[in-house]
Design a protein around this motif. Sequence first.
Motif, short mmCIF file in Angstrom:
data_model
loop_
_atom_site.label_atom_id
_atom_site.label_comp_id
_atom_site.label_asym_id
_atom_site.label_seq_id
_atom_site.Cartn_x
_atom_site.Cartn_y
_atom_site.Cartn_z
N VAL A 71 60.92 -2.30 -34.18
CA VAL A 71 60.25 -2.16 -35.46
C VAL A 71 59.49 -0.84 -35.52
N ALA A 72 58.83 -0.46 -34.45
CA ALA A 72 58.07 0.78 -34.44
C ALA A 72 58.98 1.98 -34.68
N ASN A 73 60.18 1.95 -34.15
CA ASN A 73 61.12 3.06 -34.32
C ASN A 73 61.70 3.11 -35.73
N ALA A 74 61.65 1.99 -36.47
CA ALA A 74 62.25 1.94 -37.79
C ALA A 74 61.37 2.59 -38.87
N MET A 75 60.12 2.88 -38.59
CA MET A 75 59.21 3.47 -39.57
C MET A 75 59.63 4.91 -39.88
N PRO A 76 59.79 5.25 -41.16
CA PRO A 76 60.17 6.62 -41.51
C PRO A 76 59.13 7.63 -41.03
N SER A 77 59.59 8.79 -40.64
CA SER A 77 58.66 9.80 -40.11
C SER A 77 58.19 10.78 -41.19
N ASN A 78 58.83 10.80 -42.36
CA ASN A 78 58.44 11.71 -43.42
C ASN A 78 57.25 11.15 -44.20
N GLU A 79 56.25 11.99 -44.44
CA GLU A 79 55.09 11.58 -45.21
C GLU A 79 55.09 12.29 -46.56
N TYR A 80 54.72 11.55 -47.59
CA TYR A 80 54.62 12.09 -48.94
C TYR A 80 53.28 11.71 -49.52
N ILE A 81 52.82 12.51 -50.46
CA ILE A 81 51.66 12.13 -51.27
C ILE A 81 52.12 12.21 -52.72
N CYS A 82 51.84 11.15 -53.45
CA CYS A 82 52.35 11.03 -54.81
C CYS A 82 51.21 11.05 -55.83
N LYS A 83 51.37 11.87 -56.84
CA LYS A 83 50.47 11.88 -57.99
C LYS A 83 50.92 10.76 -58.90
N VAL A 84 49.98 9.91 -59.30
CA VAL A 84 50.33 8.75 -60.11
C VAL A 84 49.36 8.62 -61.28
N GLN A 85 49.78 7.80 -62.23
CA GLN A 85 48.90 7.39 -63.31
C GLN A 85 48.62 5.91 -63.06
N THR A 86 47.35 5.53 -63.09
CA THR A 86 46.96 4.15 -62.81
C THR A 86 47.00 3.33 -64.10
N THR A 87 46.76 2.03 -63.96
CA THR A 87 46.80 1.14 -65.13
C THR A 87 45.75 1.49 -66.18
N SER A 88 44.66 2.15 -65.77
CA SER A 88 43.65 2.58 -66.74
C SER A 88 43.90 4.02 -67.21
N LEU A 89 45.10 4.53 -66.91
CA LEU A 89 45.55 5.86 -67.32
C LEU A 89 44.78 7.00 -66.66
N GLN A 90 44.24 6.73 -65.48
CA GLN A 90 43.56 7.74 -64.68
C GLN A 90 44.56 8.36 -63.70
N THR A 91 44.29 9.57 -63.24
CA THR A 91 45.11 10.21 -62.22
C THR A 91 44.66 9.72 -60.86
N GLY A 92 45.64 9.44 -59.99
CA GLY A 92 45.34 9.04 -58.63
C GLY A 92 46.42 9.52 -57.69
N VAL A 93 46.24 9.23 -56.42
CA VAL A 93 47.23 9.60 -55.41
C VAL A 93 47.51 8.41 -54.50
N VAL A 94 48.74 8.41 -53.97
CA VAL A 94 49.17 7.40 -53.00
C VAL A 94 49.87 8.13 -51.87
N LYS A 95 49.48 7.86 -50.63
CA LYS A 95 50.17 8.41 -49.45
C LYS A 95 51.17 7.38 -48.98
N VAL A 96 52.41 7.82 -48.71
CA VAL A 96 53.45 6.90 -48.24
C VAL A 96 54.29 7.55 -47.15
N GLN A 97 54.94 6.71 -46.38
CA GLN A 97 55.97 7.16 -45.44
C GLN A 97 57.30 6.69 -45.99
N ALA A 98 58.25 7.61 -46.06
CA ALA A 98 59.56 7.29 -46.63
C ALA A 98 60.60 8.24 -46.06
N ASN A 99 61.86 7.85 -46.23
CA ASN A 99 62.95 8.69 -45.75
C ASN A 99 63.22 9.88 -46.66
N ASP A 100 62.94 9.73 -47.97
CA ASP A 100 63.17 10.82 -48.91
C ASP A 100 62.25 10.65 -50.11
#
Length: 100
Positions: free
Chosen positions: A20-49
Amino acid sequence: MKKMIVALCIIAPLLGQVGVANAMPSNEYICKVQTTSLQTGVVKVQANDESAAKRIAAQGNAMRLDGVKEQVKTVVQCIDFPQGRFQDPKLQAFVDAMPR
């Protein structure tokens, strides 16, 4: 024979966790998002692309620029983290100040 079965029962779950530890993607991204109250926010994620990062970010909670956590409504943009940069200087300053 019983000792061997007991040993396998102990070792098997440990080996599963290593996989399971080896299955975690190694690429990190930070995403600019709009929240439910229409505010700007960020989310950090690990993903393959980038497209996977957008899907993951859309399901999570964001940290708004005022420090409040809130559910994501829309993903605006995902960039490589930490080498990518946002065009918005206020957003980039917020990202730069985030703990790593």
